[in-house]
Enzyme design. Structure first.
Site, mmCIF file in Angstrom:
data_model
loop_
_atom_site.group_PDB
_atom_site.id
_atom_site.type_symbol
_atom_site.label_atom_id
_atom_site.label_comp_id
_atom_site.label_asym_id
_atom_site.label_seq_id
_atom_site.Cartn_x
_atom_site.Cartn_y
_atom_site.Cartn_z
ATOM 1 N N CYS A 85 -5.941 50.852 26.743
ATOM 2 C CA CYS A 85 -7.177 50.111 27.282
ATOM 3 C C CYS A 85 -7.183 49.356 28.420
ATOM 4 O O CYS A 85 -6.589 49.547 29.536
ATOM 5 C CB CYS A 85 -8.054 49.800 26.113
ATOM 6 S SG CYS A 85 -9.876 49.967 26.589
ATOM 7 N N HIS B 43 -7.719 54.665 22.444
ATOM 8 C CA HIS B 43 -7.094 53.932 21.303
ATOM 9 C C HIS B 43 -6.231 54.855 20.234
ATOM 10 O O HIS B 43 -7.115 55.270 19.339
ATOM 11 C CB HIS B 43 -8.356 53.219 20.555
ATOM 12 C CG HIS B 43 -8.843 51.886 21.301
ATOM 13 N ND1 HIS B 43 -8.088 50.774 21.346
ATOM 14 C CD2 HIS B 43 -9.728 51.869 22.439
ATOM 15 C CE1 HIS B 43 -8.920 49.687 22.390
ATOM 16 N NE2 HIS B 43 -9.860 50.596 22.901
ATOM 17 N N GLU C 72 -4.559 53.659 17.874
ATOM 18 C CA GLU C 72 -4.305 53.111 16.466
ATOM 19 C C GLU C 72 -5.439 53.517 15.642
ATOM 20 O O GLU C 72 -5.437 53.020 14.353
ATOM 21 C CB GLU C 72 -4.134 51.526 16.939
ATOM 22 C CG GLU C 72 -5.648 50.934 17.158
ATOM 23 C CD GLU C 72 -5.626 50.897 18.981
ATOM 24 O OE1 GLU C 72 -6.297 50.140 19.325
ATOM 25 O OE2 GLU C 72 -4.932 51.908 19.673
ATOM 26 N N SER D 3 0.593 29.225 -6.741
ATOM 27 C CA SER D 3 -0.845 29.434 -6.940
ATOM 28 C C SER D 3 -1.299 30.500 -8.007
ATOM 29 O O SER D 3 -2.448 30.492 -8.533
ATOM 30 C CB SER D 3 -1.468 29.888 -5.646
ATOM 31 O OG SER D 3 -1.368 31.271 -5.184
ATOM 32 N N GLY D 4 -0.336 31.228 -8.571
ATOM 33 C CA GLY D 4 -0.759 32.260 -9.416
ATOM 34 C C GLY D 4 -0.799 33.640 -8.706
ATOM 35 O O GLY D 4 -0.952 34.654 -9.368
ATOM 36 N N GLY D 5 -0.975 33.504 -7.419
ATOM 37 C CA GLY D 5 -1.120 34.835 -6.728
ATOM 38 C C GLY D 5 0.055 35.518 -6.218
ATOM 39 O O GLY D 5 0.990 35.274 -6.292
ATOM 40 N N VAL D 6 -0.335 36.773 -5.617
ATOM 41 C CA VAL D 6 0.923 37.601 -5.453
ATOM 42 C C VAL D 6 1.789 36.597 -4.399
ATOM 43 O O VAL D 6 3.074 36.759 -4.228
ATOM 44 C CB VAL D 6 0.320 38.842 -4.723
ATOM 45 C CG1 VAL D 6 1.579 39.729 -4.212
ATOM 46 C CG2 VAL D 6 -0.298 39.740 -5.706
ATOM 47 N N ASP D 7 1.312 36.188 -3.333
ATOM 48 C CA ASP D 7 2.112 35.705 -2.074
ATOM 49 C C ASP D 7 3.120 34.705 -2.696
ATOM 50 O O ASP D 7 4.008 34.635 -2.353
ATOM 51 C CB ASP D 7 1.137 35.076 -1.192
ATOM 52 C CG ASP D 7 0.203 36.223 -0.469
ATOM 53 O OD1 ASP D 7 0.521 37.318 -0.651
ATOM 54 O OD2 ASP D 7 -0.913 35.836 -0.145
ATOM 55 N N SER D 8 2.523 33.766 -3.329
ATOM 56 C CA SER D 8 3.528 32.455 -3.936
ATOM 57 C C SER D 8 4.395 32.966 -4.789
ATOM 58 O O SER D 8 5.578 32.653 -4.902
ATOM 59 C CB SER D 8 2.590 31.368 -4.183
ATOM 60 O OG SER D 8 1.604 31.514 -5.467
ATOM 61 N N THR D 9 4.065 33.968 -5.668
ATOM 62 C CA THR D 9 4.835 34.638 -6.732
ATOM 63 C C THR D 9 5.941 35.270 -6.237
ATOM 64 O O THR D 9 7.352 34.963 -6.409
ATOM 65 C CB THR D 9 4.008 35.367 -7.680
ATOM 66 O OG1 THR D 9 2.891 34.688 -8.191
ATOM 67 C CG2 THR D 9 5.098 35.892 -8.824
#
Length: 509
Positions: free
Chosen positions: A79, A167, A169, A221-227
């Site tokens: 574009c 586009h 995508e 944090s208990g979340g996916v990322d930090s775990t």
């Protein structure tokens, strides 16, 4: 060296979607603002130029020097990117009489095109532009046309430089993924090596080299990322990783104890720190969302500073930063503005003498989950909904008090438990409740009430960059509404948020 694609962002709402499509082809890519082109271009196999809300005809339109790589490595302009290539190479761009937006059909096709190999005539493509290329640069050829756009795509004859005015995508373009596959595999000669297993191996090797014999402190944090970040760090450096889980007083109901129990089986060295009174006192009287985030971020740093000082010779602070955090926190003059600040993006104050390591910084959320699966983490943990770093602070609109936190914790618990009980939890990307800064009139029994309003929010997404609201069954919403109003003192009205991202964000603040 790992194959990689550079995506230059000119501000298109679809830029992150281009990155997602490339990553889905198992090829690594990075998004950089158009006015901050990386100096180490040699590590990229090719460049993709995004679309833009700007017009190339505007005086203040983005105009980076792309001649530093044009003709040297393959380039695909999408574009605005296509129009910009055409313009700087001597072609002509003009404003269309009518904005070209929506579906179009390919009715002219160069069958020898490497970019369009396998794409049939009459394929649907998605147009979204107000300008169009009316004259090609000298030594360029048309690759395909539509009924309204003669130069729907082109190639510079003497180089692997392509421009497309539609586009590829977006899902509306029928064979868009095939076009990108042709560019990434056949033209840029990238191999599909960006896999979870390859990421785990290369990241562990990099962490070992970066950290050496040093010690690392990580805020869980208990979340996916930090775990996932904790587990991959543990694989790299073992017991030299020290994890800290802070209760900021803004967690979900009973989450402090339940998260600590969850980590026992992962072999991580975790210390729980209850700093809830400290956080809540600092937030007293604060209503502005960004100020809340900054106060919470600063308080986290204070806690980590004190706790890290109790660990002898700690050198590094690890964070679970992921790619959407980085993208949304970038602010440049032109393509993007800061949507929101993230408490784990932006570095540390000078007084805190720790180096930052972010093992997941290059991953989208769905990629983090795939890496977690590769590491052997349970689906129960990996399927956990994202939870914002600032916690319930950004789900309490207006002032934060201990009483308002307790109300929201009770309502949130009813909503999340209800989703699990009805088998709806795994159909939702992220769910939560927002406590609104308004009261409404109600009737309970024979008495008039004037109490709080809460909004339920549930969205579906793959990476958090875009999201749509989930069409939860009316019967479920009715049951949850009744349960909240009957069991949580102080709430007499429940509403459901049916906004998508964009234009709304997932969180309200």
């Amino acid at each position: 060296m790992q194959d990689a694609i550079l995506i230059l962002d000119f501000g298109s709402q679809y830029t992150q979607l281009i990155a997602r499509r490339v990553r889905e082809l198992q090829v690594y890519c990075e998004i950089h603002p158009y006015n901050n082109i990386p100096s180490d271009l040699k590590r990229f196999n090719a460049v993709i130029l995004s679309g833009s809300p700007y017009s190339t005809l505007e005086a203040d339109a983005p105009n980076p020097d792309i001649n530093i790589f044009l003709g040297k490595i393959p380039v695909l302009g999408v574009c605005y990117g296509a129009q910009y290539i055409a313009k700087i190479k001597g072609g002509q761009v003009a404003s269309s009489k009518h904005r070209e937006y929506g579906r179009a059909k390919i009715n002219g096709l160069n069958n020898s095109s490497k970019l369009l190999t396998g794409i049939p005539m009459d394929s649907s493509v998605w147009m979204s532009h107000g300008d169009t290329i009316v004259k090609l640069p000298k030594g360029a050829r048309i690759e395909c046309s539509t009924s309204d756009v003669e130069i729907a795509s082109f190639k510079l004859n003497d180089q692997e430089t392509y421009g497309i005015q539609y586009h590829p995508e977006v899902h509306h373009t029928e064979h868009g993924v095939l076009l990108l596959k042709n560019f990434v595999y056949s033209i840029a000669n990238c191999s599909p090596s960006w896999t979870p297993a390859a990421f785990v191996k290369s990241t562990i090797d990099h962490l070992k080299k970066t950290i050496g014999e040093g010690k690392v402190v990580l805020g869980l944090s208990g979340g996916v990322d930090s775990t996932v970040a904790a587990v991959i760090l543990s694989r790299a450096i073992g017991d030299r990783l020290f994890c800290i889980f802070v209760n900021n007083g803004l967690l979900r109901k009973n989450e402090f104890d339940s998260v600590l129990d969850r980590y026992k089986g992962l072999g991580l060295n975790v210390k729980g720190v209850d700093a809830s009174s400290n956080f809540l006192s600092k937030l007293e009287g604060v209503e502005e969302p960004e100020e809340k985030r900054k106060i919470i971020g600063a308080a986290f740093i204070d806690v980590f500073d004190k706790e890290s000082m109790l660990i002898s010779e700690v050198e590094f602070l690890a964070q679970g930063t992921i790619y959407p955090d980085v993208i949304e926190s970038i602010s440049v003059n032109g393509p993007s503005v800061t949507i929101k600040s993230h408490h784990n993006v932006g570095g540390l104050p000078d007084y805190m003498k720790l180096k930052v390591v972010e093992p997941l910084r290059s991953l989208f959320k769905d990629e983090v989950r795939r890496v977690g699966k590769e590491l052997g983490l349970s689906q129960e943990l990996l399927g956990r909904h994202p939870f914002p770093g600032p916690g319930l602070a950004i789900r309490i609109l207006g002032s934060i008090t201990h009483e308002r936190v307790q109300i929201l914790q009770e309502v949130d618990s009813i909503f999340i438990d209800g989703l699990k009980d009805e088998g709806l939890y795994d159909q939702v990307w992220q769910a939560g409740v927002i406590l609104l800064p308004v009261k409404s009139v109600g009737v309970m029994g024979d008495e008039r009430t004037y109490e709080q309003v809460v909004a339920l929010r549930a969205v579906e997404s793959t990476d958090g960059m875009t999201a749509d609201w989930v069409h939860l069954p009316f019967s479920f919403l009715s049951k949850i509404s009744n349960k909240i109003i009957n069991n949580v003192r102080g709430v007499n009205r429940v509403v459901y948020d049916i906004s998508s991202k964009p234009p709304a964000t997932i969180e309200w603040e």
